[in-house]
Design a protein around this motif. Structure first.
Motif, PDB file in Angstrom:
ATOM      1  N   GLU A 176      -0.634   6.769   8.422  1.00 48.75           N
ATOM      2  CA  GLU A 176      -1.647   6.969   7.379  1.00 48.75           C
ATOM      3  C   GLU A 176      -1.747   5.757   6.455  1.00 48.75           C
ATOM      4  O   GLU A 176      -2.832   5.439   5.956  1.00 48.75           O
ATOM      5  CB  GLU A 176      -1.344   8.243   6.580  1.00 48.75           C
ATOM      6  CG  GLU A 176      -2.397   8.606   5.545  1.00 48.75           C
ATOM      7  CD  GLU A 176      -3.739   9.049   6.134  1.00 48.75           C
ATOM      8  OE1 GLU A 176      -4.485   9.741   5.415  1.00 48.75           O
ATOM      9  OE2 GLU A 176      -4.048   8.703   7.294  1.00 48.75           O
ATOM     10  N   ILE A 177      -0.639   5.064   6.238  1.00 52.96           N
ATOM     11  CA  ILE A 177      -0.682   3.815   5.473  1.00 52.96           C
ATOM     12  C   ILE A 177      -1.600   2.815   6.172  1.00 52.96           C
ATOM     13  O   ILE A 177      -2.432   2.150   5.533  1.00 52.96           O
ATOM     14  CB  ILE A 177       0.735   3.219   5.324  1.00 52.96           C
ATOM     15  CG1 ILE A 177       1.618   4.097   4.424  1.00 52.96           C
ATOM     16  CG2 ILE A 177       0.668   1.790   4.772  1.00 52.96           C
ATOM     17  CD1 ILE A 177       1.178   4.176   2.989  1.00 52.96           C
ATOM     18  N   GLN A 220       5.140  12.301  -1.039  1.00 52.37           N
ATOM     19  CA  GLN A 220       6.450  11.677  -1.156  1.00 52.37           C
ATOM     20  C   GLN A 220       7.556  12.725  -1.047  1.00 52.37           C
ATOM     21  O   GLN A 220       8.539  12.547  -0.321  1.00 52.37           O
ATOM     22  CB  GLN A 220       6.559  10.932  -2.486  1.00 52.37           C
ATOM     23  CG  GLN A 220       7.912  10.295  -2.718  1.00 52.37           C
ATOM     24  CD  GLN A 220       7.944   9.501  -4.018  1.00 52.37           C
ATOM     25  OE1 GLN A 220       8.690   8.550  -4.140  1.00 52.37           O
ATOM     26  NE2 GLN A 220       7.144   9.880  -4.993  1.00 52.37           N
ATOM     27  N   CYS A 245       9.554   1.990   4.586  1.00 53.87           N
ATOM     28  CA  CYS A 245       9.150   3.289   4.036  1.00 53.87           C
ATOM     29  C   CYS A 245      10.306   4.287   4.064  1.00 53.87           C
ATOM     30  O   CYS A 245      10.599   4.965   3.074  1.00 53.87           O
ATOM     31  CB  CYS A 245       7.962   3.843   4.817  1.00 53.87           C
ATOM     32  SG  CYS A 245       6.432   2.903   4.646  1.00 53.87           S
ATOM     33  N   HIS A 258       0.462   9.976  -4.819  1.00 51.04           N
ATOM     34  CA  HIS A 258       0.594  11.259  -4.106  1.00 51.04           C
ATOM     35  C   HIS A 258       2.047  11.740  -4.098  1.00 51.04           C
ATOM     36  O   HIS A 258       2.729  11.702  -3.060  1.00 51.04           O
ATOM     37  CB  HIS A 258       0.070  11.112  -2.678  1.00 51.04           C
ATOM     38  CG  HIS A 258      -1.361  10.675  -2.602  1.00 51.04           C
ATOM     39  ND1 HIS A 258      -2.414  11.516  -2.883  1.00 51.04           N
ATOM     40  CD2 HIS A 258      -1.908   9.461  -2.307  1.00 51.04           C
ATOM     41  CE1 HIS A 258      -3.550  10.861  -2.748  1.00 51.04           C
ATOM     42  NE2 HIS A 258      -3.274   9.615  -2.406  1.00 51.04           N
ATOM     43  N   ASN A 276      -6.523   2.173  -7.405  1.00 53.34           N
ATOM     44  CA  ASN A 276      -6.639   2.114  -5.938  1.00 53.34           C
ATOM     45  C   ASN A 276      -7.798   1.185  -5.590  1.00 53.34           C
ATOM     46  O   ASN A 276      -8.903   1.604  -5.280  1.00 53.34           O
ATOM     47  CB  ASN A 276      -6.867   3.506  -5.367  1.00 53.34           C
ATOM     48  CG  ASN A 276      -6.921   3.508  -3.841  1.00 53.34           C
ATOM     49  OD1 ASN A 276      -6.595   2.521  -3.190  1.00 53.34           O
ATOM     50  ND2 ASN A 276      -7.350   4.620  -3.267  1.00 53.34           N
ATOM     51  N   SER A 305       0.823  -1.214   0.000  1.00 53.85           N
ATOM     52  CA  SER A 305       0.000   0.000   0.000  1.00 53.85           C
ATOM     53  C   SER A 305       0.855   1.261   0.000  1.00 53.85           C
ATOM     54  O   SER A 305       0.473   2.282  -0.584  1.00 53.85           O
ATOM     55  CB  SER A 305      -0.925   0.011   1.229  1.00 53.85           C
ATOM     56  OG  SER A 305      -1.952  -0.937   1.100  1.00 53.85           O
ATOM     57  N   PHE A 306       1.989   1.204   0.663  1.00 52.87           N
ATOM     58  CA  PHE A 306       2.909   2.351   0.670  1.00 52.87           C
ATOM     59  C   PHE A 306       3.328   2.716  -0.749  1.00 52.87           C
ATOM     60  O   PHE A 306       3.306   3.901  -1.125  1.00 52.87           O
ATOM     61  CB  PHE A 306       4.130   2.025   1.524  1.00 52.87           C
ATOM     62  CG  PHE A 306       5.348   2.857   1.227  1.00 52.87           C
ATOM     63  CD1 PHE A 306       5.410   4.187   1.618  1.00 52.87           C
ATOM     64  CD2 PHE A 306       6.423   2.314   0.525  1.00 52.87           C
ATOM     65  CE1 PHE A 306       6.531   4.964   1.323  1.00 52.87           C
ATOM     66  CE2 PHE A 306       7.534   3.080   0.228  1.00 52.87           C
ATOM     67  CZ  PHE A 306       7.597   4.408   0.629  1.00 52.87           C
ATOM     68  N   ALA A 308       0.441   4.376  -2.522  1.00 48.17           N
ATOM     69  CA  ALA A 308       0.218   5.741  -2.033  1.00 48.17           C
ATOM     70  C   ALA A 308       1.241   6.711  -2.587  1.00 48.17           C
ATOM     71  O   ALA A 308       0.913   7.848  -2.956  1.00 48.17           O
ATOM     72  CB  ALA A 308       0.239   5.757  -0.506  1.00 48.17           C
ATOM     73  N   PHE A 320      -5.791  10.905   1.527  1.00 48.41           N
ATOM     74  CA  PHE A 320      -4.538  10.416   2.091  1.00 48.41           C
ATOM     75  C   PHE A 320      -3.725  11.606   2.582  1.00 48.41           C
ATOM     76  O   PHE A 320      -3.250  12.421   1.794  1.00 48.41           O
ATOM     77  CB  PHE A 320      -3.748   9.639   1.029  1.00 48.41           C
ATOM     78  CG  PHE A 320      -2.524   8.952   1.572  1.00 48.41           C
ATOM     79  CD1 PHE A 320      -2.610   7.679   2.108  1.00 48.41           C
ATOM     80  CD2 PHE A 320      -1.280   9.581   1.554  1.00 48.41           C
ATOM     81  CE1 PHE A 320      -1.489   7.034   2.620  1.00 48.41           C
ATOM     82  CE2 PHE A 320      -0.156   8.952   2.060  1.00 48.41           C
ATOM     83  CZ  PHE A 320      -0.256   7.679   2.588  1.00 48.41           C
ATOM     84  N   TRP A 344      -5.363   4.246   5.841  1.00 50.43           N
ATOM     85  CA  TRP A 344      -5.913   4.489   4.505  1.00 50.43           C
ATOM     86  C   TRP A 344      -6.606   3.250   3.933  1.00 50.43           C
ATOM     87  O   TRP A 344      -7.752   3.300   3.504  1.00 50.43           O
ATOM     88  CB  TRP A 344      -4.758   4.937   3.606  1.00 50.43           C
ATOM     89  CG  TRP A 344      -5.092   5.293   2.210  1.00 50.43           C
ATOM     90  CD1 TRP A 344      -6.065   6.145   1.782  1.00 50.43           C
ATOM     91  CD2 TRP A 344      -4.399   4.839   1.039  1.00 50.43           C
ATOM     92  NE1 TRP A 344      -6.030   6.249   0.413  1.00 50.43           N
ATOM     93  CE2 TRP A 344      -5.013   5.460  -0.058  1.00 50.43           C
ATOM     94  CE3 TRP A 344      -3.320   3.981   0.819  1.00 50.43           C
ATOM     95  CZ2 TRP A 344      -4.582   5.230  -1.374  1.00 50.43           C
ATOM     96  CZ3 TRP A 344      -2.883   3.762  -0.465  1.00 50.43           C
ATOM     97  CH2 TRP A 344      -3.512   4.381  -1.547  1.00 50.43           C
ATOM     98  N   ASN A 345      -5.902   2.143   3.904  1.00 50.05           N
ATOM     99  CA  ASN A 345      -6.476   0.884   3.430  1.00 50.05           C
ATOM    100  C   ASN A 345      -6.030  -0.221   4.390  1.00 50.05           C
ATOM    101  O   ASN A 345      -4.988  -0.840   4.194  1.00 50.05           O
ATOM    102  CB  ASN A 345      -6.016   0.574   2.003  1.00 50.05           C
ATOM    103  CG  ASN A 345      -6.799   1.342   0.958  1.00 50.05           C
ATOM    104  OD1 ASN A 345      -8.016   1.243   0.892  1.00 50.05           O
ATOM    105  ND2 ASN A 345      -6.106   2.121   0.133  1.00 50.05           N
TER     106      ASN A 345
END
Length: 507
Positions: free
Chosen positions: A352-353, A318, A448, A314, A471, A306-307, A310, A405, A356-357
């Motif tokens: 947030e990762i 990043q 990350c 976005h 997504n 997922s990272f 994302a 996000f 988020w999902n």
């Protein structure tokens, strides 16, 4: 009044009391209307059930119930209710339901995920806690985490298009080394393959409504040769795969006369030779280790996957994270765990990762062992309890603009306070909270931070056309991003040098 009359009056009073009590019995929580006998069988969603459950919550409230052939299922869409029941009344809400396909026929009840509440559950949890139940305990494994993540960067540099495979390989390498003292092969490691296969089948075999035998348990007794009974052959094959995942690493330890961290943790003192364990202790150690591997590997893989999604979606986020890394760490070395306290935005990005999902959008089901009253509703004994983790992490009363996000939501500012840490939701509740949360959090952070330090992740451009990553997520107990493409390249030549630096590598 003679004895007979007195007894008759007493019995009459008792019957009247029972009838009155029954008449005043609290209703079950509201939900969609069902049909006679089968109840809500046809109302149950067949994919991404967390979205349907969320819609039910909007219509009927924070606690909803459905009935499948007499089995009550309670879906919790409210954080308060989840905490009141699973935390506040954990003594009666910590059991697991009997999942005929996944738990009984495939055999996942041998692992921590589905083992019933009782002595074996407590033994598993005790070993898990000693091994990784605190941040201080997990700090012992930071060198392994950093080394294997460095190797992950090297694999990304060589074959960036295979990033999904590299995530799984690296996560497997970390957990196998910690659980068994086993160092995986660079390519096609059999233990990693076994776990990949078994954990995928766990998710499929425990998905609500996926197999009719979970609704009609008597079907488990039909012979395999009967037309339409192919699912029984599937169950037998999946059970063999699960046993393979649990047995082979454990047998490797015995064969090599190794002393694993996990066995050491179970002894609470000196290392204990596996051969000296009783049959029950051997079973518990073997399946606790398998629980660590199967649970930790697949869930962490999903979060790190997922990272990458994302970051591709976005680029502005990043860039902000990379600016923080450059200012704190610089370009002469890779970030380490010692930098985490000085990287608040990267730390918020990890949170947030998770929000988020979520990896387990509806959690793993609980079971209540006695009748309970909550907010005026009856939750009958034996009810299956599902917590809609996805809904809680996208509740507008808890998170502003929850579909956006935004790591900054977890940082104090002049205009707002930090929002609720998703670690308090995403890893479950009560006595069934994920025991590997500290290890998972460490793995996600270092992946990350180190990836952002040396790589840019962006959308793929093919023939001048930008390919927008999808997504979207798979259904099942453990949810993963559906396959997507992204472009991964080193940030600079200095980054390439850092990635390529030899640091006790043997692969």
């Amino acid at each position: 009044m003679d004895t007979f009359s007195a007894a008759f009056a007493l019995i009459g009073a008792f019957v009247a009391w029972r009838l009155l009590s029954y008449g005043q019995r609290a209703p079950v929580p509201p939900g969609p209307s069902g049909l006679p006998i089968i109840g809500n069988l046809f109302d149950m969603p067949t994919s991404q059930e967390w979205k349907v459950f969320s819609w039910w919550g909007e219509k009927w409230g924070g606690i909803v119930s459905v009935n499948l052939l007499g089995q009550t299922i309670v879906i919790i869409n409210s954080l308060k209710s989840a905490m009141d029941l699973l935390d506040g009344k954990s003594s009666i809400y910590s059991d697991r339901p009997v999942l005929v396909m996944g738990g009984e026929m495939v055999g996942w009840k041998k692992t921590l995920a589905l083992t019933p509440y009782g002595d074996r559950f407590r033994s598993y949890r005790r070993m898990m806690h000693q091994f990784m139940g605190t941040r201080a305990a997990v700090e012992r494994y930071y060198p392994v985490e950093e080394l294997e993540t460095h190797r992950f960067l090297r694999r990304l540099l060589r074959k960036p298009e295979d990033f999904a495979e590299h995530i799984r390989h690296t996560t497997g390498a970390i957990v196998l080394q910690l659980a068994y003292g086993y160092k995986i092969q660079e390519h096609d490691d059999p233990f990693v393959t076994n776990a990949d296969t078994a954990t995928d089948q766990f998710s499929r075999s425990t998905e609500p409504g996926a197999f009719l035998v979970d609704v009609f348990p008597i079907l488990r007794f039909v012979p395999q040769w009967l037309p339409g009974a192919g699912w029984k052959r599937t169950a037998a094959q999946w059970a063999a795969n699960l046993d393979k995942m649990g047995d082979e690493p454990f047998e490797w330890v015995k064969k090599e006369k190794a002393r694993t961290h996990f066995v050491a943790a179970s002894s609470s003192s000196d290392l204990v030779p596996i051969e000296k364990l009783s049959a029950q202790e051997t079973f518990n150690v073997k399946w606790t280790a398998a629980s660590l591997y199967s649970g930790g590997a697949d869930t962490t893989v999903s979060a790190i996957h997922s990272f990458f999604l994302a970051m591709a979606l976005h680029p502005e986020i990043q860039k902000k994270a990379q600016e923080e890394l450059d200012a704190v760490v610089g370009s002469e070395r890779l970030p380490s765990f010692s930098d985490r306290d000085n990287l608040p935005y990267v730390d918020a990005l990890v949170k947030e990762i998770l929000r988020w999902n979520p990896v387990t959008p509806t959690g793993v089901p609980h079971r209540v062992i006695q009748d309970d009253i909550h907010d005026g509703y009856l939750i009958p004994r034996g009810s299956i309890i599902l917590v809609n983790i996805w809904k809680l992490l996208h509740d507008e009363d808890i998170y502003k603009d929850p579909m956006t996000f935004d790591p900054a939501r977890f940082m104090d500012s002049d205009t707002r306070s930090a929002e609720r840490d998703p670690h308090t939701i995403s890893f479950g509740f009560g006595r069934r909270i994920c025991p590997g949360l500290n290890l998972a959090d460490a793995s996600i952070f270092i992946a990350c931070a180190r990836t952002l330090a040396v790589f840019d992740v962006s959308k793929v451009v093919e023939n001048g056309v930008v390919i927008e990553p999808l997504n979207d997520y798979t259904s099942g107990t453990i949810s993963h991003p559906k396959p997507f493409k992204c472009f991964i390249k080193p940030r600079s030549e200095k980054a390439v040098a850092l990635i390529s630096a030899v640091d006790s590598f043997d692969d």
